[in-house]
Design a protein around this motif. Structure first.
Motif, mmCIF file in Angstrom:
data_model
loop_
_atom_site.group_PDB
_atom_site.id
_atom_site.type_symbol
_atom_site.label_atom_id
_atom_site.label_comp_id
_atom_site.label_asym_id
_atom_site.label_seq_id
_atom_site.Cartn_x
_atom_site.Cartn_y
_atom_site.Cartn_z
ATOM 1 N N LEU A 103 -32.373 17.865 33.223
ATOM 2 C CA LEU A 103 -32.652 19.274 32.952
ATOM 3 C C LEU A 103 -31.799 19.832 31.821
ATOM 4 N N ASP A 104 -30.623 19.264 31.604
ATOM 5 C CA ASP A 104 -29.826 19.691 30.446
ATOM 6 C C ASP A 104 -30.521 19.289 29.143
ATOM 7 N N ASP A 107 -33.386 21.606 28.549
ATOM 8 C CA ASP A 107 -32.950 22.875 27.961
ATOM 9 C C ASP A 107 -32.723 22.733 26.458
ATOM 10 N N GLU A 108 -32.138 21.618 26.025
ATOM 11 C CA GLU A 108 -31.914 21.385 24.592
ATOM 12 C C GLU A 108 -33.241 21.264 23.850
ATOM 13 N N HIS A 110 -36.172 22.511 24.741
ATOM 14 C CA HIS A 110 -36.852 23.804 24.702
ATOM 15 C C HIS A 110 -36.133 24.786 23.781
ATOM 16 N N ARG A 111 -34.834 24.640 23.656
ATOM 17 C CA ARG A 111 -34.104 25.535 22.751
ATOM 18 C C ARG A 111 -34.598 25.358 21.320
ATOM 19 N N ARG A 115 -37.674 28.142 21.703
ATOM 20 C CA ARG A 115 -36.912 29.257 21.142
ATOM 21 C C ARG A 115 -36.905 29.192 19.610
ATOM 22 N N SER A 155 -43.383 21.834 25.658
ATOM 23 C CA SER A 155 -42.751 22.663 24.626
ATOM 24 C C SER A 155 -43.717 22.960 23.488
#
Length: 244
Positions: A103-104, A107-108, A110-111, A115, A155
């Protein structure tokens, strides 16, 4: 050259992004080479463009950082006066079965991919002058649905979802917004870790029986951002040789 169109291309130091930057330069754009960290590779792209008679500058930026992205656009305005074209080619790839997902790492991913796409699109929507074009990069994996690509495809699904919405939000501005979804493309990132048998299998999937090249994708982007693409808006173009 006050009438020269100006393009900002992220992820432009290698692979598909580099091919897009050089194609837009060849089409007459002054180009800002957006890149995440490889100063040498970015300079190499600038040198290639300028050696061919084009105009280019490099701008280091984390696409998910709004201050970095604003500064990248400032670089374009300071160097060339305005911005007409934005291509967000920066992206991160992570392969994992969903059941084993870190999950880390998610997050990277998706960032950068989600984002970052929104940050770049937001700045483009604020800055582009009339007659401009925004191109986002998606992936044909959304249709192929290969196992292991769940996080990456999700993503890029976000990128496709925002494309038509942004096109509609820019009503009256004479700015097009489209996404290009490459199929398997022979980049260093794509080929890494794959044996010859796997590469050959992937190359045989499209009816054209080969992998795409970065130039194949760059040509599609050049069309969308050029005069011939002005009536294409809010679309996702699957540049994959007919694989789906």
């Amino acid at each position: 050259m006050a009438d020269q169109r100006v393009a900002v291309v992220t992820g432009a130091s290698r692979g598909i992004g580099r091919a897009i930057a050089t194609a837009l330069a060849a089409a007459g754009h002054a180009v800002v080479i957006g890149y995440a960290g490889n100063d040498v590779a970015a300079k190499d792209v600038v040198d290639e463009i300028t050696a061919a008679g084009g105009r280019a500058v490099a701008a280091r930026a984390d696409v998910a950082d709004e201050s970095d992205v604003a500064t990248m656009f400032d670089t374009a305005v300071e160097a060339y006066g305005d911005v007409d074209v934005v291509v967000n080619s920066a992206g991160r790839l992570m392969l994992s079965p969903i059941a084993e997902l870190d999950l880390d790492a998610l997050d990277e991913l998706h960032r950068t991919n989600i984002r970052g796409s929104f940050v770049v699109a937001r700045e483009a929507a604020r800055r582009l002058r009339s007659g401009g074009a925004i191109v986002m990069l998606s992936t044909s994996v959304l249709g192929l649905q290969f196992p292991g690509y769940g996080a990456y495809a999700a993503s890029k699904g976000a990128v496709e979802a925002m494309t038509l919405i942004l096109a509609r939000e820019l009503r009256g501005r004479d700015i097009t917004v489209n996404a290009v979804a490459p199929g398997p493309t022979a980049t260093e990132l794509f080929l890494a870790g794959k044996d010859e048998e796997t590469i050959e299998l992937l190359a045989k999937q499209p009816p054209l029986e080969r992998l795409g090249t970065p130039a194949d994708i760059a040509d599609v982007v050049a069309f969308l951002t050029g005069p011939g693409g002005r009536w294409v808006n809010g679309q996702v173009l699957r540049a994959n040789g007919g694989i789906i």
